[in-house]
Design a protein around this motif. Structure first.
Motif, PDB file in Angstrom:
ATOM      1  N   LYS A  68       3.360  -0.922   1.130  1.00 56.57           N
ATOM      2  CA  LYS A  68       2.554   0.236   1.559  1.00 56.57           C
ATOM      3  C   LYS A  68       1.052  -0.041   1.522  1.00 56.57           C
ATOM      4  O   LYS A  68       0.587  -0.904   0.760  1.00 56.57           O
ATOM      5  CB  LYS A  68       2.843   1.432   0.643  1.00 56.57           C
ATOM      6  CG  LYS A  68       4.299   1.858   0.620  1.00 56.57           C
ATOM      7  CD  LYS A  68       4.542   2.978  -0.379  1.00 56.57           C
ATOM      8  CE  LYS A  68       6.014   3.338  -0.444  1.00 56.57           C
ATOM      9  NZ  LYS A  68       6.844   2.257  -1.052  1.00 56.57           N
ATOM     10  N   ILE A  69       0.358   0.751   2.305  1.00 46.29           N
ATOM     11  CA  ILE A  69      -1.108   0.765   2.261  1.00 46.29           C
ATOM     12  C   ILE A  69      -1.516   2.215   2.074  1.00 46.29           C
ATOM     13  O   ILE A  69      -0.986   3.097   2.754  1.00 46.29           O
ATOM     14  CB  ILE A  69      -1.697   0.205   3.566  1.00 46.29           C
ATOM     15  CG1 ILE A  69      -1.473  -1.298   3.588  1.00 46.29           C
ATOM     16  CG2 ILE A  69      -3.181   0.551   3.694  1.00 46.29           C
ATOM     17  CD1 ILE A  69      -1.963  -1.985   4.825  1.00 46.29           C
ATOM     18  N   GLU A  70      -2.424   2.451   1.140  1.00 48.27           N
ATOM     19  CA  GLU A  70      -2.887   3.832   0.948  1.00 48.27           C
ATOM     20  C   GLU A  70      -4.389   3.911   1.219  1.00 48.27           C
ATOM     21  O   GLU A  70      -5.187   3.242   0.567  1.00 48.27           O
ATOM     22  CB  GLU A  70      -2.576   4.323  -0.473  1.00 48.27           C
ATOM     23  CG  GLU A  70      -2.956   5.783  -0.627  1.00 48.27           C
ATOM     24  CD  GLU A  70      -2.385   6.454  -1.868  1.00 48.27           C
ATOM     25  OE1 GLU A  70      -1.844   5.746  -2.729  1.00 48.27           O
ATOM     26  OE2 GLU A  70      -2.505   7.691  -1.955  1.00 48.27           O
ATOM     27  N   LEU A  71      -4.732   4.758   2.171  1.00 46.20           N
ATOM     28  CA  LEU A  71      -6.131   4.862   2.593  1.00 46.20           C
ATOM     29  C   LEU A  71      -6.874   6.012   1.922  1.00 46.20           C
ATOM     30  O   LEU A  71      -8.101   6.037   1.915  1.00 46.20           O
ATOM     31  CB  LEU A  71      -6.199   5.069   4.116  1.00 46.20           C
ATOM     32  CG  LEU A  71      -5.592   3.972   4.983  1.00 46.20           C
ATOM     33  CD1 LEU A  71      -5.723   4.347   6.465  1.00 46.20           C
ATOM     34  CD2 LEU A  71      -6.256   2.625   4.715  1.00 46.20           C
ATOM     35  N   HIS A  72      -6.125   6.981   1.404  1.00 46.94           N
ATOM     36  CA  HIS A  72      -6.795   8.196   0.922  1.00 46.94           C
ATOM     37  C   HIS A  72      -6.289   8.590  -0.466  1.00 46.94           C
ATOM     38  O   HIS A  72      -5.260   9.237  -0.613  1.00 46.94           O
ATOM     39  CB  HIS A  72      -6.539   9.341   1.926  1.00 46.94           C
ATOM     40  CG  HIS A  72      -7.393  10.546   1.692  1.00 46.94           C
ATOM     41  ND1 HIS A  72      -8.146  11.139   2.681  1.00 46.94           N
ATOM     42  CD2 HIS A  72      -7.614  11.291   0.587  1.00 46.94           C
ATOM     43  CE1 HIS A  72      -8.788  12.179   2.190  1.00 46.94           C
ATOM     44  NE2 HIS A  72      -8.479  12.309   0.917  1.00 46.94           N
ATOM     45  N   CYS A  73      -7.038   8.157  -1.487  1.00 44.86           N
ATOM     46  CA  CYS A  73      -6.664   8.475  -2.860  1.00 44.86           C
ATOM     47  C   CYS A  73      -7.936   8.636  -3.702  1.00 44.86           C
ATOM     48  O   CYS A  73      -8.758   7.716  -3.767  1.00 44.86           O
ATOM     49  CB  CYS A  73      -5.781   7.363  -3.428  1.00 44.86           C
ATOM     50  SG  CYS A  73      -5.202   7.734  -5.090  1.00 44.86           S
ATOM     51  N   HIS A  74      -8.086   9.804  -4.301  1.00 43.49           N
ATOM     52  CA  HIS A  74      -9.280  10.069  -5.128  1.00 43.49           C
ATOM     53  C   HIS A  74      -9.051   9.572  -6.545  1.00 43.49           C
ATOM     54  O   HIS A  74      -8.049   9.926  -7.184  1.00 43.49           O
ATOM     55  CB  HIS A  74      -9.570  11.569  -5.186  1.00 43.49           C
ATOM     56  CG  HIS A  74      -9.976  12.163  -3.878  1.00 43.49           C
ATOM     57  ND1 HIS A  74     -11.280  12.482  -3.573  1.00 43.49           N
ATOM     58  CD2 HIS A  74      -9.243  12.495  -2.785  1.00 43.49           C
ATOM     59  CE1 HIS A  74     -11.332  13.000  -2.347  1.00 43.49           C
ATOM     60  NE2 HIS A  74     -10.109  13.012  -1.842  1.00 43.49           N
ATOM     61  N   LEU A  75     -10.011   8.810  -7.040  1.00 48.14           N
ATOM     62  CA  LEU A  75      -9.922   8.285  -8.407  1.00 48.14           C
ATOM     63  C   LEU A  75      -9.809   9.418  -9.429  1.00 48.14           C
ATOM     64  O   LEU A  75      -8.921   9.411 -10.289  1.00 48.14           O
ATOM     65  CB  LEU A  75     -11.184   7.445  -8.705  1.00 48.14           C
ATOM     66  CG  LEU A  75     -11.307   6.900 -10.121  1.00 48.14           C
ATOM     67  CD1 LEU A  75     -10.253   5.853 -10.381  1.00 48.14           C
ATOM     68  CD2 LEU A  75     -12.704   6.316 -10.348  1.00 48.14           C
ATOM     69  N   ASP A  76     -10.720  10.394  -9.328  1.00 44.35           N
ATOM     70  CA  ASP A  76     -10.767  11.435 -10.370  1.00 44.35           C
ATOM     71  C   ASP A  76      -9.570  12.383 -10.310  1.00 44.35           C
ATOM     72  O   ASP A  76      -9.303  13.086 -11.283  1.00 44.35           O
ATOM     73  CB  ASP A  76     -12.094  12.213 -10.349  1.00 44.35           C
ATOM     74  CG  ASP A  76     -12.536  12.645  -8.970  1.00 44.35           C
ATOM     75  OD1 ASP A  76     -12.017  12.126  -7.962  1.00 44.35           O
ATOM     76  OD2 ASP A  76     -13.415  13.530  -8.881  1.00 44.35           O
ATOM     77  N   GLY A  77      -8.836  12.372  -9.204  1.00 45.00           N
ATOM     78  CA  GLY A  77      -7.650  13.226  -9.107  1.00 45.00           C
ATOM     79  C   GLY A  77      -6.364  12.467  -9.381  1.00 45.00           C
ATOM     80  O   GLY A  77      -5.270  13.002  -9.182  1.00 45.00           O
ATOM     81  N   SER A  78      -6.500  11.206  -9.810  1.00 40.68           N
ATOM     82  CA  SER A  78      -5.307  10.343  -9.894  1.00 40.68           C
ATOM     83  C   SER A  78      -5.193   9.576 -11.201  1.00 40.68           C
ATOM     84  O   SER A  78      -4.686   8.463 -11.232  1.00 40.68           O
ATOM     85  CB  SER A  78      -5.318   9.351  -8.714  1.00 40.68           C
ATOM     86  OG  SER A  78      -5.346  10.047  -7.497  1.00 40.68           O
ATOM     87  N   ILE A  79      -5.674  10.149 -12.289  1.00 37.74           N
ATOM     88  CA  ILE A  79      -5.590   9.447 -13.574  1.00 37.74           C
ATOM     89  C   ILE A  79      -4.334   9.908 -14.308  1.00 37.74           C
ATOM     90  O   ILE A  79      -4.103  11.113 -14.451  1.00 37.74           O
ATOM     91  CB  ILE A  79      -6.837   9.734 -14.422  1.00 37.74           C
ATOM     92  CG1 ILE A  79      -8.082   9.426 -13.582  1.00 37.74           C
ATOM     93  CG2 ILE A  79      -6.833   8.901 -15.699  1.00 37.74           C
ATOM     94  CD1 ILE A  79      -9.347   9.936 -14.176  1.00 37.74           C
ATOM     95  N   SER A  80      -3.545   8.959 -14.753  1.00 34.70           N
ATOM     96  CA  SER A  80      -2.266   9.309 -15.380  1.00 34.70           C
ATOM     97  C   SER A  80      -2.512  10.095 -16.669  1.00 34.70           C
ATOM     98  O   SER A  80      -3.583   9.992 -17.289  1.00 34.70           O
ATOM     99  CB  SER A  80      -1.477   8.043 -15.709  1.00 34.70           C
ATOM    100  OG  SER A  80      -2.141   7.350 -16.753  1.00 34.70           O
ATOM    101  N   MET A  81      -1.502  10.846 -17.066  1.00 38.02           N
ATOM    102  CA  MET A  81      -1.651  11.672 -18.258  1.00 38.02           C
ATOM    103  C   MET A  81      -1.940  10.813 -19.486  1.00 38.02           C
ATOM    104  O   MET A  81      -2.773  11.172 -20.326  1.00 38.02           O
ATOM    105  CB  MET A  81      -0.388  12.502 -18.465  1.00 38.02           C
ATOM    106  CG  MET A  81      -0.701  13.662 -19.338  1.00 38.02           C
ATOM    107  SD  MET A  81       0.564  14.855 -19.664  1.00 38.02           S
ATOM    108  CE  MET A  81       1.424  15.147 -18.247  1.00 38.02           C
ATOM    109  N   ALA A  82      -1.281   9.661 -19.578  1.00 36.58           N
ATOM    110  CA  ALA A  82      -1.501   8.789 -20.747  1.00 36.58           C
ATOM    111  C   ALA A  82      -2.962   8.345 -20.807  1.00 36.58           C
ATOM    112  O   ALA A  82      -3.581   8.330 -21.880  1.00 36.58           O
ATOM    113  CB  ALA A  82      -0.576   7.577 -20.656  1.00 36.58           C
ATOM    114  N   THR A  83      -3.510   7.983 -19.658  1.00 39.78           N
ATOM    115  CA  THR A  83      -4.907   7.524 -19.652  1.00 39.78           C
ATOM    116  C   THR A  83      -5.865   8.692 -19.892  1.00 39.78           C
ATOM    117  O   THR A  83      -6.896   8.532 -20.551  1.00 39.78           O
ATOM    118  CB  THR A  83      -5.211   6.774 -18.340  1.00 39.78           C
ATOM    119  OG1 THR A  83      -4.369   5.621 -18.306  1.00 39.78           O
ATOM    120  CG2 THR A  83      -6.657   6.331 -18.256  1.00 39.78           C
ATOM    121  N   ILE A  84      -5.527   9.876 -19.401  1.00 42.90           N
ATOM    122  CA  ILE A  84      -6.377  11.044 -19.695  1.00 42.90           C
ATOM    123  C   ILE A  84      -6.460  11.251 -21.206  1.00 42.90           C
ATOM    124  O   ILE A  84      -7.532  11.532 -21.753  1.00 42.90           O
ATOM    125  CB  ILE A  84      -5.849  12.308 -18.971  1.00 42.90           C
ATOM    126  CG1 ILE A  84      -6.156  12.188 -17.469  1.00 42.90           C
ATOM    127  CG2 ILE A  84      -6.471  13.590 -19.560  1.00 42.90           C
ATOM    128  CD1 ILE A  84      -5.692  13.338 -16.619  1.00 42.90           C
TER     129      ILE A  84
END
Ligand SMILES: O=c1[nH]cnc2c1ncn2[C@@H]1O[C@H](CO)[C@@H](O)[C@H]1O
Ligand SMILES: [Zn+2]
Length: 335
Positions: A13-29
């Motif tokens: 896959k290729i992903e063109l549209h992903c926001h960093l601040d909206g995509s942090i896993s719960m463990a990392t939060i």
């Protein structure tokens, strides 16, 4: 025959549209909250409630509310690097081979970082992620549509700093007003003059004309673009100009860009020849993965492997990859 979840997961896959601040896993939060000494709910259920789009979201603005919870944790270089690395780990689990990670540098300066330091930290995390997970990536820098032209221009100026690497394109994000594109014409002219690749969020709030305005002012890609379903007479122009739509099914339902799955225009646009691609937009805020988005589209429309491979080809062609990245991945996507 319908593809299974495992088969969909394994497609490259290729992903063109992903926001960093909206995509942090719960463990990392949890790690970031501790480092920032911010207290957050102990139970995963309560935390999930804070970091995902409210079920009652009635608009894009409601959808954007959870970002206020996580942004205070993303104000140091260490936090930004960890967040970027974490996102690449998630991309790996989706068999993403290349991802463009977007964020607004101005939202990460509250702790004293310069815009440049923000970008350096994120790209460092992306590079570490590539080394460990073999997922290639680039950063896209967003201006926020509620910011002044002067503020956003400082973000555009970052592209001229020779020492920044893996910074591949520019975007405007945040709340979307009808006719917003012309307010930023001076910025978009500068972006064009400097040859900075441009994708713009447009057509997320029912405003199809915003999509056409974005194209007029130089965007080769459109974030979402869902509203263009209402202007079929314009599809030929999109096809002719090879405009690529970065669609995100879960997010598009949550923001009410579309009312229900039956009306999602992905298949209609694909069948008409419009270049559509599949994205998460925000893995955490939308509580999704790229595999989930593939599964959703397979369920809704019965797509076979050939459709998904064509969509990935569109993403490959529209990406802002470097020539080296393109050469490295061509065999996988241009079959
Ligand atoms: O779907 C979207 N539409 C418009 N803006 C968005 C969307 N998702 C996230 N952001 C905004 O982009 C900022 C930088 O990553 C986020 O902080 C959020 O406010
Ligand atoms: Zn977005």
């Amino acid at each position: 025959m319908c593809l299974s979840r495992t088969e969909l997961n394994q497609l490259p896959k290729i992903e063109l549209h992903c926001h960093l601040d909206g995509s942090i896993s719960m463990a990392t939060i949890r790690v970031l909250a501790e480092k920032a000494r911010i207290s957050i709910p102990e139970s995963d259920e309560a935390l999930r409630f804070k970091i995902t789009a409210p079920e009652s979201a009635e608009s894009l603005l409601d959808y954007l509310a959870p970002f206020d919870f996580v942004l205070p944790m993303l104000q140091t270089q260490e936090a930004l690097e960890l967040a970027a690395y974490d996102l690449i780990a998630q991309a790996k689990a989706d068999h993403v081979r290349y991802i463009e990670v977007r964020f607004a540098p101005t939202l990460h300066t509250a702790g004293g970082l310069s815009l440049e330091q923000v970008v350096v930290a994120v790209t460092k995390g992306l590079a570490k992620g590539e080394a460990d997970f073999a997922v290639k990536s680039n950063a896209l820098l967003c201006g926020m549509r509620h910011e002044s032209v002067d503020t956003i221009m400082k973000v555009v100026d970052l592209f001229s700093k020779g020492e920044l690497t893996h910074v591949a394109g520019f975007d405007l994000a945040g709340g979307e007003a009808d006719g917003y594109v012309s307010d930023f014409a001076s910025i978009l002219e500068m972006v064009k003059e400097r040859g900075i690749p441009l994708t713009l969020h447009a057509g997320e709030c029912g405003c199809a004309q915003n999509v056409m305005d974005a194209i007029e002012l130089g965007a080769t890609r459109i974030g979402h673009g869902v509203a263009i379903k209402d202007m079929p007479d314009k599809w030929a122009e999109l096809i002719d100009k090879k405009i690529t739509l970065e669609m995100a099914p879960t997010s598009n339902i949550q923001t009410k860009a579309i009312d229900k799955a039956e009306n999602y225009p992905f298949k209609t646009l694909f069948d008409a020849g419009v270049r559509v691609t599949i994205n998460t937009d925000n893995r955490t805020v939308s509580d999704t993965t790229l595999t989930d988005e593939y599964v959703k589209l397979a369920d809704w429309f019965g797509f076979d492997e050939a459709v998904f491979r064509q969509v990935a080809r569109y993403a490959f062609e529209a990406s802002f990859m470097s020539p080296q990245q393109r050469a490295d991945l061509a065999d996988e996507f241009m079959l």
